[in-house]
Design a protein around this motif. Structure first.
Motif, PDB file in Angstrom:
ATOM      1  N   VAL A 156      35.467  -8.643 -22.181  1.00 13.33           N
ATOM      2  CA  VAL A 156      35.362  -9.798 -22.750  1.00 13.33           C
ATOM      3  C   VAL A 156      36.609 -10.231 -23.194  1.00 13.33           C
ATOM      4  CG1 VAL A 156      32.814  -9.867 -22.941  1.00 13.33           C
ATOM      5  CG2 VAL A 156      34.501  -9.442 -24.869  1.00 13.33           C
ATOM      6  N   GLY A 157      37.255  -9.328 -23.676  1.00 15.36           N
ATOM      7  CA  GLY A 157      38.754  -9.555 -24.617  1.00 15.36           C
ATOM      8  C   GLY A 157      39.781 -10.077 -23.324  1.00 15.36           C
ATOM      9  N   ALA A 158      39.704  -9.411 -22.341  1.00 11.35           N
ATOM     10  CA  ALA A 158      40.664  -9.672 -21.153  1.00 11.35           C
ATOM     11  C   ALA A 158      40.596 -11.384 -20.840  1.00 11.35           C
ATOM     12  CB  ALA A 158      40.500  -8.782 -19.913  1.00 11.35           C
TER      13      ALA A 158
ATOM     14  N   GLY B 205      41.725 -13.370 -23.942  1.00 14.62           N
ATOM     15  CA  GLY B 205      42.938 -13.513 -24.130  1.00 14.62           C
ATOM     16  C   GLY B 205      44.034 -14.033 -23.054  1.00 14.62           C
ATOM     17  N   SER B 206      43.586 -14.247 -21.845  1.00 15.93           N
ATOM     18  CA  SER B 206      44.407 -14.637 -20.784  1.00 15.93           C
ATOM     19  C   SER B 206      43.725 -15.064 -19.453  1.00 15.93           C
ATOM     20  CB  SER B 206      45.362 -13.502 -20.247  1.00 15.93           C
ATOM     21  OG  SER B 206      44.459 -12.322 -19.752  1.00 15.93           O
ATOM     22  N   ALA B 207      42.521 -15.888 -19.771  1.00 15.80           N
ATOM     23  CA  ALA B 207      41.734 -16.454 -18.695  1.00 15.80           C
ATOM     24  C   ALA B 207      42.242 -17.446 -17.989  1.00 15.80           C
ATOM     25  CB  ALA B 207      40.349 -16.832 -19.323  1.00 15.80           C
ATOM     26  N   SER B 208      42.352 -17.305 -16.691  1.00 14.54           N
ATOM     27  CA  SER B 208      43.194 -18.337 -15.723  1.00 14.54           C
ATOM     28  C   SER B 208      42.395 -18.331 -14.657  1.00 14.54           C
ATOM     29  CB  SER B 208      44.464 -17.844 -15.595  1.00 14.54           C
ATOM     30  OG  SER B 208      45.078 -18.647 -14.531  1.00 14.54           O
TER      31      SER B 208
ATOM     32  N   ILE C  34      39.605  -9.380 -13.274  1.00 18.83           N
ATOM     33  CA  ILE C  34      38.404  -8.440 -12.957  1.00 18.83           C
ATOM     34  C   ILE C  34      39.115  -7.192 -12.396  1.00 18.83           C
ATOM     35  CG2 ILE C  34      36.211  -8.212 -12.028  1.00 18.83           C
ATOM     36  CD1 ILE C  34      36.217 -10.235 -14.112  1.00 18.83           C
ATOM     37  N   ASP C  35      39.872  -7.262 -11.421  1.00 19.62           N
ATOM     38  CA  ASP C  35      40.113  -5.811 -10.742  1.00 19.62           C
ATOM     39  C   ASP C  35      40.860  -4.865 -11.797  1.00 19.62           C
ATOM     40  OD1 ASP C  35      39.129  -6.536  -8.389  1.00 19.62           O
ATOM     41  OD2 ASP C  35      41.012  -7.361  -7.723  1.00 19.62           O
ATOM     42  N   GLU C  36      41.614  -5.520 -12.650  1.00 23.31           N
ATOM     43  CA  GLU C  36      42.391  -4.891 -13.804  1.00 23.31           C
ATOM     44  C   GLU C  36      41.528  -4.043 -14.856  1.00 23.31           C
ATOM     45  OE1 GLU C  36      45.103  -7.702 -15.595  1.00 23.31           O
ATOM     46  OE2 GLU C  36      46.279  -7.848 -13.974  1.00 23.31           O
TER      47      GLU C  36
END
Length: 338
Positions: A164-166, A169-172, A180-182
């Protein structure tokens, strides 16, 4: 014939005892004998080859239901079955890649006709009445809603928080699939987590889903489940091997077939594009809520509480009334005019 203990057999087959228990529970590889008093499993040396084959098929990403059929074939037919599976997987991957490209192309254009909307939201994330730790995580903003449910030991909480943090912080929309892959790569072999999230750009919503966390939409009084559980039990229902009523109480209902960090191969998340309408209400939740609170109760609670915070609290209360055997996470969000 001398039998091997589960530990000795696991070493011979280069597997973990946990994997062997899973293979037994799903009918892939039953032990040769089970001690009637202790329940301890014993295996025959001749079962090593089948165990290694099953492990190999798992490494290439084959679902457990297909592995059961392939592993039972004569040796001369196994290679052909694996080749056919991989050919089909390659075709599916290429198709999904084209679909994702089209989706991202649509998302990147934005929406100028209904840009004056926003989200009103509330979250709850509780340990529950039974568990000692909380491996669920939530996040909500005007542009991102997310719920994750970690597994795989103590690292599960870190994995769900990272997921959820990913997004927070940088949702695009343009880089959603790459994000998601990262997450998947970062946690592969360490821990697993489910994830259900909505990322908004104007009136366009991208729904991303993997695992058994869920998304529901309440629109014009009708409640719809937008996600499909990636569980072994749901696969059995899809193939007609289990009734939905049997699945709800099945002992393996929480066994995942897809999760972030859950396999040696990149995982495929479900991606869908939706249009937000004022008056819509979204519910994202972990199975700590959906497994113990039925659809009728969800619908009644979501329609009976006009404020997202009141609705989220009422849902949490229902989970505790049902015993709260698992962690509970939910996000309730309303689409409103800005």
């Amino acid at each position: 014939m001398e039998l091997l203990t589960i530990g000795a057999f696991a070493r011979a087959a280069r597997l973990t005892a946990r994997a062997l228990r899973l293979y037994d529970e799903t009918g892939l590889l039953a032990p040769a004998a089970v001690d009637p008093d202790s329940g301890y499993r014993f295996y025959a040396p001749a079962q090593v080859a089948r165990a290694r084959l099953i492990a190999g098929l798992r490494r290439v990403g084959m679902p457990l239901t297909e592995i059961k059929a392939v592993a039972s074939l004569p040796p001369a037919e196994v290679a052909a079955a694996v080749a056919a599976y991989w050919q089909a997987e390659t075709a599916r991957t290429e198709t999904r890649a084209r679909q994702v490209a089209l989706l991202l192309s649509d998302l990147s254009r934005g929406d100028t006709t209904m840009s004056e909307i926003t989200m009103r939201y509330a979250t709850r994330c509780e340990t529950g009445a039974v568990r000692d730790t909380n491996q669920d995580a939530t996040f909500a903003s005007a542009d991102v809603l997310a719920v994750a449910d970690g597994g795989g030991g103590p690292a599960g909480a870190a994995a769900s928080a990272a997921a959820v943090g990913a997004l927070s912080g940088s949702a695009s929309l343009a880089t959603l699939a790459a994000t998601i892959d990262e997450i998947d790569r970062a946690w592969r072999g360490k821990a697993i987590t489910t994830l259900t999230a909505i990322v908004r750009q104007g009136a366009q919503l991208a729904l991303v889903h993997i695992g058994d966390t869920r998304a529901y939409l309440l629109r014009a009084g009708e409640l719809s489940q937008l996600t499909h559980d990636h569980t072994w039990v749901q696969q059995q229902v899809d193939h007609g091997r289990l009734a939905a009523t049997e699945a709800a109480a099945h002992p393996q209902r929480a066994l995942l077939v897809r999760a972030l960090g859950g396999g040696p191969q990149p995982v495929e998340a479900d991606l869908a594009l939706r249009t937000a309408l004022p008056g819509d209400r979204y519910l994202l939740c972990s199975d700590g809520l959906s497994a113990v609170v039925g659809r009728t109760a969800l619908h009644t609670t979501l329609t009976g509480n006009t404020d997202p915070d009141a609705a989220a609290q009422a849902l949490l209360d229902l989970a505790f009334e049902a015993g709260a055997p698992d962690n509970i996470a939910c996000v309730v969000a309303d689409v409103v005019t800005a």
